[in-house]
Motif scaffolding. Structure first.
Motif, PDB file in Angstrom:
ATOM      1  N   LEU A   1      -3.411  16.337 -89.123  1.00 16.37           N
ATOM      2  CA  LEU A   1      -2.824  15.749 -87.911  1.00 16.37           C
ATOM      3  C   LEU A   1      -2.091  16.767 -87.043  1.00 16.37           C
ATOM      4  O   LEU A   1      -1.567  16.418 -85.998  1.00 16.37           O
ATOM      5  CB  LEU A   1      -1.865  14.614 -88.287  1.00 16.37           C
ATOM      6  CG  LEU A   1      -2.474  13.450 -89.069  1.00 16.37           C
ATOM      7  CD1 LEU A   1      -1.428  12.380 -89.328  1.00 16.37           C
ATOM      8  CD2 LEU A   1      -3.667  12.857 -88.326  1.00 16.37           C
ATOM      9  N   GLY A   2      -2.048  18.016 -87.485  1.00 11.29           N
ATOM     10  CA  GLY A   2      -1.378  19.042 -86.696  1.00 11.29           C
ATOM     11  C   GLY A   2       0.120  18.840 -86.599  1.00 11.29           C
ATOM     12  O   GLY A   2       0.721  19.120 -85.554  1.00 11.29           O
ATOM     13  N   LEU A   3       0.729  18.388 -87.671  1.00  8.41           N
ATOM     14  CA  LEU A   3       2.175  18.147 -87.688  1.00  8.41           C
ATOM     15  C   LEU A   3       2.896  19.440 -88.052  1.00  8.41           C
ATOM     16  O   LEU A   3       3.509  19.585 -89.119  1.00  8.41           O
ATOM     17  CB  LEU A   3       2.520  17.033 -88.685  1.00  8.41           C
ATOM     18  CG  LEU A   3       1.795  15.697 -88.463  1.00  8.41           C
ATOM     19  CD1 LEU A   3       2.143  14.712 -89.563  1.00  8.41           C
ATOM     20  CD2 LEU A   3       2.128  15.121 -87.093  1.00  8.41           C
ATOM     21  N   ASP A   4       2.854  20.382 -87.140  1.00  5.94           N
ATOM     22  CA  ASP A   4       3.363  21.726 -87.429  1.00  5.94           C
ATOM     23  C   ASP A   4       4.869  21.774 -87.608  1.00  5.94           C
ATOM     24  O   ASP A   4       5.397  22.732 -88.195  1.00  5.94           O
ATOM     25  CB  ASP A   4       2.950  22.693 -86.311  1.00  5.94           C
ATOM     26  CG  ASP A   4       1.437  22.834 -86.201  1.00  5.94           C
ATOM     27  OD1 ASP A   4       0.758  22.676 -87.239  1.00  5.94           O
ATOM     28  OD2 ASP A   4       0.934  23.083 -85.090  1.00  5.94           O
ATOM     29  N   HIS A   5       5.573  20.779 -87.089  1.00  2.00           N
ATOM     30  CA  HIS A   5       7.031  20.771 -87.208  1.00  2.00           C
ATOM     31  C   HIS A   5       7.492  20.076 -88.483  1.00  2.00           C
ATOM     32  O   HIS A   5       8.692  19.864 -88.684  1.00  2.00           O
ATOM     33  CB  HIS A   5       7.661  20.099 -85.982  1.00  2.00           C
ATOM     34  CG  HIS A   5       7.193  18.690 -85.749  1.00  2.00           C
ATOM     35  ND1 HIS A   5       5.889  18.366 -85.491  1.00  2.00           N
ATOM     36  CD2 HIS A   5       7.887  17.524 -85.730  1.00  2.00           C
ATOM     37  CE1 HIS A   5       5.786  17.057 -85.323  1.00  2.00           C
ATOM     38  NE2 HIS A   5       6.980  16.521 -85.475  1.00  2.00           N
ATOM     39  N   LEU A   6       6.555  19.739 -89.361  1.00  5.99           N
ATOM     40  CA  LEU A   6       6.892  19.102 -90.623  1.00  5.99           C
ATOM     41  C   LEU A   6       6.893  20.153 -91.732  1.00  5.99           C
ATOM     42  O   LEU A   6       5.920  20.870 -91.925  1.00  5.99           O
ATOM     43  CB  LEU A   6       5.872  17.995 -90.918  1.00  5.99           C
ATOM     44  CG  LEU A   6       6.123  17.066 -92.116  1.00  5.99           C
ATOM     45  CD1 LEU A   6       5.496  15.700 -91.835  1.00  5.99           C
ATOM     46  CD2 LEU A   6       5.534  17.655 -93.400  1.00  5.99           C
ATOM     47  N   GLU A   7       8.015  20.248 -92.450  1.00  2.00           N
ATOM     48  CA  GLU A   7       8.129  21.182 -93.566  1.00  2.00           C
ATOM     49  C   GLU A   7       8.244  20.408 -94.871  1.00  2.00           C
ATOM     50  O   GLU A   7       8.632  19.243 -94.880  1.00  2.00           O
ATOM     51  CB  GLU A   7       9.347  22.099 -93.381  1.00  2.00           C
ATOM     52  CG  GLU A   7       9.206  23.022 -92.186  1.00  2.00           C
ATOM     53  CD  GLU A   7      10.332  24.047 -92.106  1.00  2.00           C
ATOM     54  OE1 GLU A   7      11.336  23.901 -92.837  1.00  2.00           O
ATOM     55  OE2 GLU A   7      10.202  24.996 -91.319  1.00  2.00           O
ATOM     56  N   LEU A   8       7.903  21.059 -95.955  1.00  2.00           N
ATOM     57  CA  LEU A   8       7.835  20.393 -97.251  1.00  2.00           C
ATOM     58  C   LEU A   8       8.581  21.166 -98.325  1.00  2.00           C
ATOM     59  O   LEU A   8       8.471  22.397 -98.416  1.00  2.00           O
ATOM     60  CB  LEU A   8       6.369  20.245 -97.671  1.00  2.00           C
ATOM     61  CG  LEU A   8       6.098  19.720 -99.096  1.00  2.00           C
ATOM     62  CD1 LEU A   8       6.562  18.276 -99.248  1.00  2.00           C
ATOM     63  CD2 LEU A   8       4.621  19.856 -99.438  1.00  2.00           C
ATOM     64  N   THR A   9       9.341  20.440 -99.122  1.00  2.00           N
ATOM     65  CA  THR A   9       9.868  20.969-100.380  1.00  2.00           C
ATOM     66  C   THR A   9       9.724  19.853-101.397  1.00  2.00           C
ATOM     67  O   THR A   9       9.666  18.671-101.042  1.00  2.00           O
ATOM     68  CB  THR A   9      11.332  21.428-100.248  1.00  2.00           C
ATOM     69  OG1 THR A   9      11.705  22.138-101.422  1.00  2.00           O
ATOM     70  CG2 THR A   9      12.269  20.261-100.036  1.00  2.00           C
ATOM     71  N   CYS A  10       9.632  20.199-102.672  1.00  2.00           N
ATOM     72  CA  CYS A  10       9.306  19.197-103.685  1.00  2.00           C
ATOM     73  C   CYS A  10      10.259  19.218-104.868  1.00  2.00           C
ATOM     74  O   CYS A  10      10.757  20.273-105.268  1.00  2.00           O
ATOM     75  CB  CYS A  10       7.881  19.419-104.206  1.00  2.00           C
ATOM     76  SG  CYS A  10       6.601  19.094-102.977  1.00  2.00           S
ATOM     77  N   LEU A  11      10.464  18.041-105.435  1.00  2.00           N
ATOM     78  CA  LEU A  11      11.099  17.916-106.736  1.00  2.00           C
ATOM     79  C   LEU A  11       9.996  18.005-107.797  1.00  2.00           C
ATOM     80  O   LEU A  11       8.831  17.794-107.504  1.00  2.00           O
ATOM     81  CB  LEU A  11      11.839  16.580-106.841  1.00  2.00           C
ATOM     82  CG  LEU A  11      12.954  16.342-105.820  1.00  2.00           C
ATOM     83  CD1 LEU A  11      13.665  15.022-106.122  1.00  2.00           C
ATOM     84  CD2 LEU A  11      13.944  17.487-105.796  1.00  2.00           C
ATOM     85  N   PRO A  12      10.349  18.322-109.036  1.00  2.00           N
ATOM     86  CA  PRO A  12       9.335  18.528-110.069  1.00  2.00           C
ATOM     87  C   PRO A  12       8.437  17.314-110.286  1.00  2.00           C
ATOM     88  O   PRO A  12       8.915  16.170-110.354  1.00  2.00           O
ATOM     89  CB  PRO A  12      10.170  18.822-111.323  1.00  2.00           C
ATOM     90  CG  PRO A  12      11.442  19.400-110.798  1.00  2.00           C
ATOM     91  CD  PRO A  12      11.709  18.644-109.525  1.00  2.00           C
ATOM     92  N   ALA A  13       7.142  17.569-110.405  1.00  2.00           N
ATOM     93  CA  ALA A  13       6.174  16.498-110.640  1.00  2.00           C
ATOM     94  C   ALA A  13       6.463  15.764-111.940  1.00  2.00           C
ATOM     95  O   ALA A  13       6.165  14.567-112.072  1.00  2.00           O
ATOM     96  CB  ALA A  13       4.757  17.078-110.655  1.00  2.00           C
TER      97      ALA A  13
END
Length: 212
Positions: A34-46
């Motif tokens: 979707l070209g959501l370039d302003h969206l950043e990601l960080t994750c908690l452990p799976a």
């Protein structure tokens, strides 16, 4: 992914998604599609998938850290996921939203669709693309099924069917799912879900509607 623990606070208009590690690949796929370039990601452990009591306190801490780093727009990439409402209380505390639904198996299928078929799936064991990729690490070894196949009846004896909720068309992953069903002594069904409500949730969080 952003690195937490920075002492320098810089206000940013980017949207930070703090997600379950089990859906990291899918969040990135939706962002790129979707070209959501302003969206950043960080994750908690799976692995919190199996330890839901850890999700809410870890999310509380992660949101606090993100705010300290200057993120003003934060979205929680979890459904309730077994927290029994504790995650909702964290979201309310910080004024952030999460993905609607009880768990990822619901939002991949669509929460409304899941509600309609819920009773019919009571004896179904769900797998997703992630769980197919990690079948050995998440099931065989932790449950020691690889060493003690006699435990299969103890763990899976009450299930009747393995339902593979496929986010992508990947023959290799379907092979894993079919083999898992055979190993566990369950009938098999594949449902292609794509990313389901995850797409809608991330689009809303990013404040941008999909184009084309």
């Amino acid at each position: 992914m952003p690195t937490h623990g920075n002492t320098q606070r810089v206000t940013t208009d980017k949207v930070l998604v703090i997600a379950c590690g089990m859906i990291a690949r899918e969040v990135i796929a939706v962002r790129e599609r979707l070209g959501l370039d302003h969206l950043e990601l960080t994750c908690l452990p799976a692995e919190f998938h199996y330890r839901p009591n850890r999700i809410a306190p870890a999310m509380d801490k992660a949101i606090e850290e993100a705010k300290e780093e200057g993120y003003r727009h934060i979205f929680v990439g979890y459904a309730d996921c077994g927290t029994s409402g504790r995650l909702d209380r964290v979201c309310e505390k910080h004024g952030v939203e999460r993905i609607a639904g009880p768990h990822c198996f619901a939002f991949y299928q669509g929460v409304e669709a899941f509600a309609e078929i819920g009773e019919g799936d009571m004896l179904s064991f769900y797998m997703t693309d992630f769980l197919c990729r990690q079948f050995e690490a998440f099931f065989l070894k932790p449950l020691r099924i690889d060493e003690h196949p006699e435990l299969i009846e103890d763990y899976f004896g009450n299930y009747e069917k393995l339902v593979y909720l496929a986010q992508t068309d990947d023959p290799a992953l379907e092979t894993v799912a079919r083999d898992a069903a055979k190993l566990l002594g369950l009938s098999y069904e594949r449902r292609f879900t794509g990313y389901g409500d995850l797409t809608t949730a991330l689009t809303s969080a990013a404040g941008k509607m999909p184009v084309g």
